[in-house]
Write a protein that holds these residues in place. Structure first.
Motif, short mmCIF file in Angstrom:
data_model
loop_
_atom_site.label_atom_id
_atom_site.label_comp_id
_atom_site.label_asym_id
_atom_site.label_seq_id
_atom_site.Cartn_x
_atom_site.Cartn_y
_atom_site.Cartn_z
N PRO A 117 31.91 35.87 36.35
CA PRO A 117 32.32 35.80 34.95
C PRO A 117 33.36 34.73 34.65
O PRO A 117 33.72 34.51 33.51
N VAL A 118 33.93 34.03 35.67
CA VAL A 118 35.19 33.30 35.46
C VAL A 118 34.94 31.92 34.85
O VAL A 118 34.22 31.09 35.41
N LEU A 119 35.58 31.66 33.72
CA LEU A 119 35.56 30.34 33.07
C LEU A 119 36.84 29.56 33.33
O LEU A 119 36.82 28.34 33.43
N ALA A 120 37.94 30.27 33.43
CA ALA A 120 39.24 29.60 33.63
C ALA A 120 40.17 30.54 34.38
O ALA A 120 40.02 31.76 34.32
N ALA A 121 41.11 29.96 35.10
CA ALA A 121 42.11 30.75 35.81
C ALA A 121 43.32 29.88 36.10
O ALA A 121 43.20 28.66 36.26
N ASN A 122 44.45 30.50 36.17
CA ASN A 122 45.69 29.76 36.42
C ASN A 122 45.74 29.21 37.84
O ASN A 122 45.29 29.87 38.78
N PRO A 123 46.27 28.01 37.99
CA PRO A 123 46.47 27.47 39.34
C PRO A 123 47.53 28.27 40.08
O PRO A 123 48.50 28.74 39.46
N PHE A 124 47.36 28.42 41.37
CA PHE A 124 48.29 29.23 42.16
C PHE A 124 49.71 28.69 42.10
O PHE A 124 50.67 29.45 41.96
N ASP A 125 49.85 27.38 42.22
CA ASP A 125 51.19 26.78 42.32
C ASP A 125 51.86 26.54 40.98
O ASP A 125 53.06 26.25 40.94
N ALA A 126 51.10 26.63 39.88
CA ALA A 126 51.70 26.31 38.59
C ALA A 126 51.14 27.18 37.46
O ALA A 126 50.64 26.67 36.46
N PRO A 127 51.21 28.51 37.61
CA PRO A 127 50.70 29.35 36.53
C PRO A 127 51.61 29.29 35.30
O PRO A 127 52.83 29.17 35.45
N ILE A 128 51.01 29.36 34.14
CA ILE A 128 51.79 29.50 32.91
C ILE A 128 51.36 30.83 32.29
O ILE A 128 50.21 30.96 31.82
N TYR A 129 52.24 31.80 32.35
CA TYR A 129 51.89 33.13 31.86
C TYR A 129 51.75 33.12 30.35
O TYR A 129 52.49 32.46 29.64
N GLY A 130 50.77 33.87 29.88
CA GLY A 130 50.39 33.82 28.47
C GLY A 130 49.19 32.94 28.25
O GLY A 130 48.56 32.98 27.19
N ARG A 141 47.53 48.00 53.07
CA ARG A 141 48.37 46.79 53.10
C ARG A 141 47.53 45.54 52.81
O ARG A 141 47.42 44.64 53.64
N PRO A 142 46.95 45.46 51.61
CA PRO A 142 46.12 44.30 51.28
C PRO A 142 46.94 43.02 51.18
O PRO A 142 48.14 43.06 50.92
N THR A 143 46.26 41.90 51.37
CA THR A 143 46.91 40.60 51.22
C THR A 143 46.53 39.95 49.90
O THR A 143 47.24 39.08 49.41
N VAL A 144 45.40 40.37 49.33
CA VAL A 144 44.92 39.86 48.05
C VAL A 144 44.55 41.06 47.19
O VAL A 144 43.94 42.01 47.68
N MET A 145 44.93 41.03 45.92
CA MET A 145 44.58 42.11 45.00
C MET A 145 43.76 41.55 43.84
O MET A 145 44.01 40.43 43.38
N VAL A 146 42.79 42.32 43.40
CA VAL A 146 42.03 42.00 42.19
C VAL A 146 42.16 43.22 41.29
O VAL A 146 41.78 44.33 41.67
N SER A 189 30.34 47.57 39.21
CA SER A 189 29.38 47.30 38.14
C SER A 189 29.96 46.30 37.13
O SER A 189 29.25 45.80 36.27
N HIS A 190 31.26 46.02 37.25
CA HIS A 190 31.93 45.04 36.40
C HIS A 190 31.78 43.66 37.04
O HIS A 190 31.99 43.49 38.23
N ALA A 191 31.44 42.66 36.22
CA ALA A 191 31.22 41.31 36.74
C ALA A 191 32.44 40.76 37.45
O ALA A 191 32.32 40.01 38.43
N PHE A 192 33.64 41.13 36.99
CA PHE A 192 34.88 40.60 37.57
C PHE A 192 35.03 41.04 39.03
O PHE A 192 35.26 40.23 39.93
N GLU A 193 34.87 42.34 39.28
CA GLU A 193 35.00 42.83 40.66
C GLU A 193 33.83 42.35 41.51
O GLU A 193 34.01 42.02 42.69
N ARG A 194 32.63 42.29 40.93
CA ARG A 194 31.48 41.85 41.70
C ARG A 194 31.67 40.44 42.26
O ARG A 194 31.36 40.17 43.42
N THR A 195 32.19 39.55 41.43
CA THR A 195 32.39 38.16 41.88
C THR A 195 33.70 37.99 42.65
O THR A 195 33.71 37.51 43.78
N ALA A 196 34.82 38.41 42.04
CA ALA A 196 36.13 38.12 42.62
C ALA A 196 36.48 39.04 43.78
O ALA A 196 37.02 38.60 44.80
#
Length: 626
Positions: A386-399, A270-275, A234-241
């Motif tokens: 719901p997603v407007l922005a997300a970190n790139p896989f190869d170059a995330p900047i935490y925070g 043994r998932p390969t992707v987690m949300v 029922s959460h938009a995040f899980e519904r889309t991602a």
């Protein structure tokens, strides 16, 4: 990705996937059979057949294009079947959280005008019983559980009977699904209701599918991937991602037995992707920190060395630099001696994990990266699919929450002057855009069509230039978006200083002694905090200090344990500006939960309710200033 794109609507997506995998035996969904206790797959052929059968049932009960079908269920294959069947008919899915009380269930059903309600367990059926009289549009209830306790005057059909009835219908479902267009409504996603009644966010097929396309354009998700689904659908995040995007890539969704069983299910599936939301990663991190703190000097030193080696490898990898043989050998040893246990607890196959729904503490992201598990933090709202922005896989900047998503434009508007400081389009990756703080605005095909039956609030959500007003404050740093907090959460202290509590709470909550924390200080001379302690952490600290405290009351009353939490505050305060220092705290007697109405169903703090509930504790922290 399978060759089934492009798709503009949910019916197009499902039909093309079903056709692509017809006869292959490819698993679409999975779950643990309650009778056999064995994990069971649902192939695309099975899924397609069940969707067609349930669509036949809905159609026979009068459900057509634009009608609302509500689902009150935990994550399970039937949820997906009910949703997909409604989508094929052009109906609108209304998903409710299973933690929603009966009165709120009735409110959402009335507000949406749902004509059919699908429920899972006997508990949810009892809510439907109590809500039925208050919902004049509700005509049918489908129960996945036996309806033994249902009122005789409530029209309840079992899930199996609904499928059997649907199979007997003569229905050209493909023709009906062809009539569904991108701008037709697909779902009503009800907001959390932190400050009032929930609002139904009107999501079109274009809104949702554009966000799915953007995710697949940005990230390498493919048909061999497996996702363990446990965040509420029922959460938009899980519904889309965690639902539509995984299926669109041809991956498999396996449903956890429950939220509480996730830690047990991870090594089984043994998932390969987690949300997930940050809280899962925070708990894992706190457990590791406690274990290390209790260990010998050698164990603590080994852990620190492993994190240092992992961080070096991660930094060189992101910078495109060579990992020389000596460092590679050290990294392999660090994995074998330290990090392998963490990987095994997550199933041993996780390629990356997506974190959303709340801010991910920078410390958590950095640690998991050092351990060889890439966390991708994203940002968005129900209103943006719901997603407007997300970190790139190869170059995330935490925070930060990374780059703007493809097809989306995000702007920063200054809080004082109202001037647009920058506009960033997600199809570009500008590394030179840096701004001061301001309100985050958005445009794009993923932005909602408005709120259900609320024209004034819909109009207020957009400015005169068509920008959606997120209500969040943030800034760009070298093209990466950093979120500060919600505008409405801003605290104005008695000294007139503006403070955003979110980053403070996020930092302090990484302590193994803290489970939850809320900063207080509106109109006050300084900031304080209400702390829901991590009782396991306090017990371990008590043991390390040689205290006899064991009951909850003894733990909370022990001066030594209070001093340990005070040290956590002192460590934070050392680098904090004067007006952002947290000067005092009080333990609360119970955690903030959905059940005690101190958390929303999406696990957000109900700040007004918490401060009112603990008003005496709050006042006690300011007594000396009277």
């Amino acid at each position: 990705m399978p060759a089934v794109v492009p798709f503009e609507t949910a019916p197009q997506l499902l039909r093309r996937l079903a056709e692509h995998y017809a006869g292959t035996g490819k698993a679409a969904l999975g779950h643990k059979d309650k009778a056999t206790k064995a994990w069971t797959d649902l192939t695309w052929d099975d899924l397609d057949a069940q969707v067609r059968a349930f669509a036949g049932f809905l159609h026979a009960r009068g459900v057509g294009k634009g009608d609302r079908v509500a689902i009150l269920s935990e994550n399970r294959p039937e949820w997906a079947v009910a949703d997909m069947a409604a989508q094929q008919l052009g109906a609108v899915t209304v998903a409710l959280y299973t933690t929603t009380p009966a009165s709120q269930v009735a409110y959402v059903l009335r507000d949406s005008g749902a004509t059919v309600l699908v429920v899972s367990t006997g508990l949810q059926l009892r809510k439907a019983d109590r809500a039925f009289d208050d919902c004049p549009d509700l005509r049918s209830i489908v129960s996945m559980a036996a309806p033994r306790k249902a009122r005789p005057d409530v029209p309840v059909v079992t899930w199996d009977d609904a499928l059997s009835e649907g199979e007997r219908q003569s229905l050209d479902l493909d023709a009906l699904s062809d009539e569904v267009g991108p701008d037709d409504l697909s779902a009503l996603i009800y907001t959390s209701g932190t400050t009032g009644d929930p609002k139904g966010v009107r999501m079109t097929h274009r809104n949702l599918m554009s966000n799915v396309h953007a995710a697949l354009d940005r990230y390498d998700i493919h048909e061999s991937d497996v996702h363990l689904s446990f965040l509420p659908l029922s959460h938009a995040f899980e519904r889309t991602a965690g639902y539509t995007t995984i299926l669109a890539a041809g991956g498999q969704i396996v449903y956890a037995e429950s939220i509480d069983a996730v830690s047990k299910n991870l090594p089984e599936v043994r998932p390969t992707v987690m949300v997930s939301v940050p809280r899962l990663f925070e708990r894992v991190y706190s457990t590791i920190q406690r274990s290390v703190a209790e260990g010998s000097v050698v164990k603590r030193g080994l852990f620190a060395w492993a994190v240092e080696v992992g961080s070096k490898v991660a930094q060189r990898t992101k910078a495109g630099k060579t990992i020389w043989p000596p460092l590679r050998a050290q990294h392999a040893l660090a994995h074998r001696l330290v990090f392998s246990t963490l990987h095994e607890k997550l199933g041993g196959r996780v390629r990356f994990a997506i974190s959303g729904g709340a801010a991910l503490p920078e410390e958590i992201g950095t640690f998991f990266e050092a351990a060889g598990i890439r966390l991708i933090e994203g940002y968005g709202l129900s209103e943006t699919a719901p997603v407007l922005a997300a970190n790139p896989f190869d170059a995330p900047i935490y925070g930060t929450v990374g780059w703007v998503m493809p097809g989306v434009t995000v702007a920063i508007r200054a809080l004082d002057s109202g001037r647009i400081l920058a506009e960033v389009e997600g199809d570009d990756y500008p590394t030179d855009v840096t701004t001061g703080p301001g309100e985050i605005l958005a445009k794009g095909p993923n932005v909602m069509a408005g709120y259900w039956e609320r024209p004034e609030e819909s109009a207020a959500a957009f400015d005169a230039d068509g920008w959606f007003r997120t209500g969040d404050v943030g800034r760009f740093e070298g093209g990466y978006l950093r979120i500060t907090d919600r505008l409405k959460h801003m605290i104005v202290t008695g000294g007139g200083k503006n403070v955003y509590p979110g980053p403070i709470e996020s930092t302090l909550s990484t302590s193994p002694l803290v489970s939850q924390l809320m900063v207080v200080g509106e109109g006050r001379p300084y900031l304080t905090a209400l702390v829901a302690p991590d009782l396991d952490g306090l017990r371990q600290e008590a043991g390390a200090l040689g205290l006899g405290a064991s009951t909850e009351a003894e733990l909370l009353a022990a001066p030594e344990l209070r001093a340990a939490v005070e040290q956590t505050l002192a460590d934070y305060n050392r680098a904090a500006p004067s007006h952002e220092k947290v000067r005092d705290f009080r333990f609360v007697a119970e955690p903030f939960t959905v059940e005690n109405d101190l958390l929303t169903p999406t696990m957000k703090l109900k700040r007004r309710a918490i401060e009112a509930h603990y008003a005496d504790l709050v006042e006690s922290m300011y007594e000396r200033d009277r």
